[in-house]
Design a protein around this motif. Structure first.
Motif, mmCIF file in Angstrom:
data_model
loop_
_atom_site.group_PDB
_atom_site.id
_atom_site.type_symbol
_atom_site.label_atom_id
_atom_site.label_comp_id
_atom_site.label_asym_id
_atom_site.label_seq_id
_atom_site.Cartn_x
_atom_site.Cartn_y
_atom_site.Cartn_z
ATOM 1 N N ARG A 3 95.702 58.815 94.471
ATOM 2 C CA ARG A 3 97.052 59.289 94.567
ATOM 3 C C ARG A 3 97.757 59.041 95.691
ATOM 4 O O ARG A 3 98.967 59.314 95.839
ATOM 5 C CB ARG A 3 96.562 60.990 94.938
ATOM 6 N N ASN A 4 97.439 58.054 96.693
ATOM 7 C CA ASN A 4 98.322 57.647 97.753
ATOM 8 C C ASN A 4 98.855 56.203 97.245
ATOM 9 O O ASN A 4 99.665 55.699 98.089
ATOM 10 C CB ASN A 4 97.254 57.224 98.996
ATOM 11 N N ILE A 5 98.760 55.812 96.172
ATOM 12 C CA ILE A 5 99.557 54.760 95.762
ATOM 13 C C ILE A 5 100.334 54.891 94.372
ATOM 14 O O ILE A 5 100.028 55.891 93.689
ATOM 15 C CB ILE A 5 98.755 53.200 95.617
ATOM 16 N N GLY A 13 101.778 45.715 90.647
ATOM 17 C CA GLY A 13 103.144 45.358 91.237
ATOM 18 C C GLY A 13 104.128 44.373 90.344
ATOM 19 O O GLY A 13 103.735 44.401 89.217
ATOM 20 N N ALA A 14 104.821 43.809 90.939
ATOM 21 C CA ALA A 14 106.041 42.973 90.187
ATOM 22 C C ALA A 14 105.298 41.992 89.002
ATOM 23 O O ALA A 14 105.807 42.018 87.945
ATOM 24 C CB ALA A 14 106.722 42.248 91.050
ATOM 25 N N LEU A 53 111.841 49.805 84.982
ATOM 26 C CA LEU A 53 110.501 50.475 85.233
ATOM 27 C C LEU A 53 109.635 50.231 86.437
ATOM 28 O O LEU A 53 109.050 50.889 86.917
ATOM 29 C CB LEU A 53 109.424 49.788 84.041
ATOM 30 N N THR A 54 110.199 49.016 87.245
ATOM 31 C CA THR A 54 109.645 49.146 88.462
ATOM 32 C C THR A 54 110.163 50.152 89.309
ATOM 33 O O THR A 54 109.083 50.794 90.069
ATOM 34 C CB THR A 54 110.581 48.008 89.177
ATOM 35 N N GLN A 55 111.272 50.619 89.321
ATOM 36 C CA GLN A 55 111.871 51.731 90.077
ATOM 37 C C GLN A 55 111.005 53.258 89.286
ATOM 38 O O GLN A 55 110.571 53.951 90.139
ATOM 39 C CB GLN A 55 113.276 51.989 89.540
ATOM 40 N N PHE A 56 111.135 53.287 87.945
ATOM 41 C CA PHE A 56 110.376 54.418 87.351
ATOM 42 C C PHE A 56 109.127 54.573 87.878
ATOM 43 O O PHE A 56 108.575 55.788 87.784
ATOM 44 C CB PHE A 56 110.686 54.255 85.871
ATOM 45 N N PHE A 57 108.231 53.607 87.894
ATOM 46 C CA PHE A 57 106.705 53.619 88.431
ATOM 47 C C PHE A 57 106.625 53.678 89.812
ATOM 48 O O PHE A 57 105.846 53.738 90.133
ATOM 49 C CB PHE A 57 105.947 52.519 87.551
#
Length: 129
Positions: A3-5, A13-14, A53-57
């Motif tokens: 839950r912390n990530i 990641g990217a 999706l980078t931002q959304f996730f």
């Protein structure tokens, strides 16, 4: 998932997100319901999806930094998005996640997270197509 990530970090990641998007769009292009909605030059679409999706996730706000507020429903209004097309889009994503080797638990979280927006974009009934 810890839950912390963020989901972005949990996915890898990217680099992993890029692989997912690059696996996803050939499936979309080949799909008889989805392919006709997309331009022949899919590269700009792939890039925007990656940024979004980078931002959304939970990753960096790449999409907003470049294009402003996502306003995704408004951006999809010019296209006839039916419930069947929303389901097909989610299925293409599910297959891309499997192809890239995303853990099954994470696959479910990603699909759950995308299901609401996919159905929110529906703007046309099956009868209207």
């Amino acid at each position: 998932m810890n839950r912390n990530i963020s989901l972005y970090e949990a996915l890898g990641g990217a680099e992993t997100l890029r692989l997912i998007v690059e696996s996803f769009y050939p499936k979309v292009q080949a799909h008889p319901l989805l392919g006709p909605l997309f331009p022949p030059d899919i590269d700009p679409v792939i890039e925007k999806q990656y940024l979004f999706l980078t931002q959304f996730f939970g990753g960096p706000s790449l999409y907003s930094d470049k294009y402003g507020h996502p306003m995704m429903r408004a951006r999809h209004l010019p296209f006839a998005i039916t419930p069947e097309r929303a389901g097909a889009w989610l299925d293409c994503m599910r297959r891309a996640l499997q192809e890239v080797g995303i853990d099954e638990t994470l696959q479910k979280i990603v699909i759950d997270r995308l299901t609401g927006p996919a159905h929110h974009f529906v703007n046309t009934s099956e009868e209207e197509t």
